[in-house]
Structures are given as C-alpha cells and as structure tokens.
Design a protein around this motif. Structure first.
Motif, PDB file in Angstrom:
ATOM      1  N   ALA A 264     -11.011  87.825  -1.046  1.00  0.00           N
ATOM      2  CA  ALA A 264     -10.953  86.457  -0.518  1.00  0.00           C
ATOM      3  C   ALA A 264     -11.829  86.321   0.719  1.00  0.00           C
ATOM      4  CB  ALA A 264      -9.506  86.090  -0.192  1.00  0.00           C
ATOM      5  N   LEU A 265     -11.786  87.317   1.581  1.00  0.00           N
ATOM      6  CA  LEU A 265     -12.533  87.263   2.835  1.00  0.00           C
ATOM      7  C   LEU A 265     -14.032  87.242   2.583  1.00  0.00           C
ATOM      8  CD1 LEU A 265     -12.226  87.326   5.928  1.00  0.00           C
ATOM      9  CD2 LEU A 265     -12.352  89.822   5.806  1.00  0.00           C
ATOM     10  N   ARG A 266     -14.510  88.096   1.703  1.00  0.00           N
ATOM     11  CA  ARG A 266     -15.950  88.155   1.450  1.00  0.00           C
ATOM     12  C   ARG A 266     -16.470  86.929   0.701  1.00  0.00           C
ATOM     13  NH1 ARG A 266     -17.526  92.822  -2.837  1.00  0.00           N
ATOM     14  NH2 ARG A 266     -19.528  91.792  -2.532  1.00  0.00           N
ATOM     15  N   ASN A 267     -15.541  86.152   0.128  1.00  0.00           N
ATOM     16  CA  ASN A 267     -15.923  84.914  -0.546  1.00  0.00           C
ATOM     17  C   ASN A 267     -15.651  83.679   0.305  1.00  0.00           C
ATOM     18  OD1 ASN A 267     -16.719  85.167  -3.678  1.00  0.00           O
ATOM     19  ND2 ASN A 267     -15.373  86.859  -3.112  1.00  0.00           N
ATOM     20  N   GLY A 268     -15.355  83.907   1.603  1.00  0.00           N
ATOM     21  CA  GLY A 268     -15.175  82.788   2.521  1.00  0.00           C
ATOM     22  C   GLY A 268     -13.820  82.127   2.461  1.00  0.00           C
ATOM     23  N   GLU A 269     -12.885  82.709   1.707  1.00  0.00           N
ATOM     24  CA  GLU A 269     -11.527  82.150   1.605  1.00  0.00           C
ATOM     25  C   GLU A 269     -10.655  82.787   2.688  1.00  0.00           C
ATOM     26  OE1 GLU A 269     -10.498  79.863  -0.443  1.00  0.00           O
ATOM     27  OE2 GLU A 269     -12.060  79.737  -1.995  1.00  0.00           O
ATOM     28  N   THR A 270     -10.944  82.464   3.941  1.00  0.00           N
ATOM     29  CA  THR A 270     -10.277  83.149   5.050  1.00  0.00           C
ATOM     30  C   THR A 270      -8.781  82.859   5.128  1.00  0.00           C
ATOM     31  OG1 THR A 270     -10.960  81.333   6.515  1.00  0.00           O
ATOM     32  CG2 THR A 270     -12.353  83.302   6.466  1.00  0.00           C
ATOM     33  N   GLU A 271      -8.364  81.666   4.760  1.00  0.00           N
ATOM     34  CA  GLU A 271      -6.936  81.338   4.823  1.00  0.00           C
ATOM     35  C   GLU A 271      -6.146  82.175   3.816  1.00  0.00           C
ATOM     36  OE1 GLU A 271      -3.996  77.447   4.368  1.00  0.00           O
ATOM     37  OE2 GLU A 271      -6.120  77.180   4.903  1.00  0.00           O
ATOM     38  N   LYS A 272      -6.676  82.258   2.586  1.00  0.00           N
ATOM     39  CA  LYS A 272      -6.011  83.090   1.578  1.00  0.00           C
ATOM     40  C   LYS A 272      -6.068  84.563   1.986  1.00  0.00           C
ATOM     41  CE  LYS A 272      -6.393  80.292  -2.625  1.00  0.00           C
ATOM     42  NZ  LYS A 272      -6.918  79.062  -2.057  1.00  0.00           N
ATOM     43  N   ALA A 273      -7.196  84.977   2.586  1.00  0.00           N
ATOM     44  CA  ALA A 273      -7.322  86.370   3.036  1.00  0.00           C
ATOM     45  C   ALA A 273      -6.230  86.700   4.049  1.00  0.00           C
ATOM     46  CB  ALA A 273      -8.705  86.592   3.647  1.00  0.00           C
ATOM     47  N   ARG A 274      -5.992  85.803   5.007  1.00  0.00           N
ATOM     48  CA  ARG A 274      -4.946  86.040   6.005  1.00  0.00           C
ATOM     49  C   ARG A 274      -3.586  86.223   5.335  1.00  0.00           C
ATOM     50  NH1 ARG A 274      -7.888  82.176   9.081  1.00  0.00           N
ATOM     51  NH2 ARG A 274      -6.577  80.473   8.316  1.00  0.00           N
ATOM     52  N   GLU A 275      -3.304  85.371   4.351  1.00  0.00           N
ATOM     53  CA  GLU A 275      -2.019  85.451   3.665  1.00  0.00           C
ATOM     54  C   GLU A 275      -1.824  86.816   3.009  1.00  0.00           C
ATOM     55  OE1 GLU A 275      -1.839  82.265   0.905  1.00  0.00           O
ATOM     56  OE2 GLU A 275      -1.962  80.678   2.435  1.00  0.00           O
TER      57      GLU A 275
END
Length: 320
Positions: A264-275
């Motif tokens: 998620a983080l490497r695809n710019g989905e930082t909110e999902k990455a945090r979760e």
C-alpha cells in the motif's frame, strides 16, 4: 544419499509477455550455461505480437531441446509457469523471467550441489544482483537461510524466484501455481514447496535482474493484491501457521499485514498502509521494522520516498 541422477536433464521455464527486446538476452543466458543437458521451454502469455520469430532466430546450439508455447489468451504469470511445468521433461526445473539473466555457471553449480546432498534437499537458490541500465549494482539480495524454510516463509522471508532450481518430484508434490493469484503467486507456491523438502543456498549473485526502466517487472497492483491475493494467501498462511501454535500464528499474521501495508505504501495508499502497519503491531509488537514503517506511513508519500532512498544507499554501501 542424493535422489538426482548423474547428469540430469534440467528444464528451464522462460515466461514472457510483450517484452520482445529482452527475450533474446534471456534465451542467450540459458544457451550459454556451462551445463550441457538443458531443455528450454519458452511460454508466451499471448503477447500482442508473437515472439516466435525471436525464438526461432536465437542461437540455441547449447540446448538439448527447445519448446515454444503460445497461449491463446493472456492468463498471467501463474498460468504461464504452469504451462511450462506441463511441458517440462527435466528432472530439475528452474524458472527465468524475460528481464533477468544468469551467470554461465548457475545451473551447473546447482546440479553439482544437488548431487552432493541427501534426499531431504529438494530446492536450491542463489543470491541475486539487481542492476540499473548502466550495469551498476542497485541492490544485492543474499541467499542466507537453509533447511526447513516453512516458518521463515510464513514470517515474510523472500528469495529471488528466478534463482531457484527444484527437483521435479517436489514440484509434483507441491502442485501447480494458483492461477487465481494476480500477485504473491511465488510466495504462495514456495510455501507449499517448503512443506515437502529442505532448501540449500549458493550465496553468490548468480542471477542478474535489471531494474529501473519502463520495462521493469509487472507493477505492484495494490488493489488486485488486496482484494484477490491477500485473502487467499492469508487463509493458507493461517492454516499452516496454526500448526506451530497460537503465538506463532499471530507473528505470521503480523508479517503478512506488514507485507500488504508495504505494498500500500509503495503505491501511495498511505492511509491503508498505516492501518495495516498498526494491525501488524497489535498482532506482534516485537519487531522494530513494524514501528519504523508505521512512522513512515504517517509522514505520507514524501516520507516513504526519503526512506526508500536511504534504504538503497545503505544497501549499496553494504554490497560494495
């Protein structure tokens, strides 16, 4: 005592899709192996333009056999590898992507090691060197873990897939690749392989992988990974991890959540990455990497880019 015959036939499964410019080099790297008994199976996953002409023009004098198979429709990496397995005649099976290359001695050294080991060893992998367009080393991935790797795979251990050579009987026991997985298919399959054999390593970079171009390997499609691959892999991992007890099951689950969070983080989905990073910490609060990436995810895309640059700089310093 080894179960591999003297001078066994090795089948190399080379999968390709819409990368005609890389295919000649990939075929060449197989034909130039110092080991003599190699069969090459090229599987084209229905490229927009058939690469049959490239295969037929390539110098393959060093091979025992050459097979070309073209899918009538695009089925994905797993389907292409399964087609290769179905056409393989070798006692040992190796895999190659069209944008990777091997050192000339790779297959010979793996066969030699197979012949000097006992029957518990069914797979041998090597280190891998990733390079940029100028041939400079970007990263060096070592091959460090040996033996029973089931618990290591359940906790996120990753090996360079195109470095592996597996005995045919182990491939038959593990079964084919899951064609329902658009990603993590290597990870899913290797875990099943680990249930049937032990692994050995050659910790030398006998695989060279080119990175940093528009022709880089299949992009990390986070949505497909989250919605299709993650549920299947999570169920498989949970079932196997449960055999090691509830505490290890939590640890394995945490590593899987970290893996999907990183995607998620490497695809710019930082909110999902945090979760997902926070979920990983709740499951297993003993890994400092989980804390680090949870913090990075909180800083957004800029923080991730800075962390990635720092990580590569450290890896380059270590590998030089």
């Amino acid at each position: 005592m080894s179960t591999v015959d003297v001078d066994p036939l090795v089948t190399v499964i080379l999968t390709t899709y819409d990368r005609r410019e890389f295919l000649p080099k990939a075929i060449e790297t197989v034909a130039e192996q110092t080991y003599d008994k190699i069969e090459l199976v090229v599987v084209d996953d229905h490229s927009s333009e058939s690469p049959r002409d490239i295969v037929e023009k390539s110098s393959t004098e060093g091979l025992c056999n050459l097979v070309f198979v073209r899918h009538e429709e695009n089925g994905g990496t797993s389907a292409a590898r399964n087609t290769g397995i179905e056409h393989a005649n070798g006692e040992i099976i190796a895999f190659l992507d069209d944008d990777d290359a091997w050192e000339p001695s790779k297959i010979e050294r793996q066969v030699d090691l197979f012949q000097r080991t006992d029957s518990d060893v069914g797979a041998i992998y090597t280190a891998m060197r990733s390079i940029d367009m100028d041939g400079s080393t970007i990263t060096l991935q070592h091959a460090t873990k040996e033996g029973d790797l089931t618990k290591a795979f359940l906790c996120g251990y990753n090996i360079p897939f195109t470095s592996i050579a597996v005995r045919r009987d182990i491939v038959a026991s593990a079964g084919l690749f899951d064609e329902n997985l658009p990603s993590w298919n290597d990870r899913h399959w290797l875990l099943r392989v680990s249930l049937h054999c032990e692994f050995l390593t050659i910790d030398e970079p006998l695989v060279i992988s080119q990175r940093g171009t528009e022709h880089d390997q299949v992009s990390d499609n986070f949505t497909a990974k989250l919605e299709q691959s993650y549920p299947i892999v999570a169920e498989q991992f949970q079932t196997i991890a449960a055999d090691y007890g509830w505490l290890f099951e939590r640890k394995s689950s945490a590593h899987l959540k970290y893996g999907i969070g990183y995607s998620a983080l490497r695809n710019g989905e930082t909110e999902k990455a945090r979760e997902f990073f926070i979920d990983a910490l709740v499951k297993w609060p003993f890994n400092p990497i989980f804390y680090l990436y949870a913090f990075i995810a909180m800083t957004g895309n800029r923080g991730y880019r800075m962390a990635r640059t720092a990580k590569r700089a450290i890896e380059n310093r270590v590998s030089n």
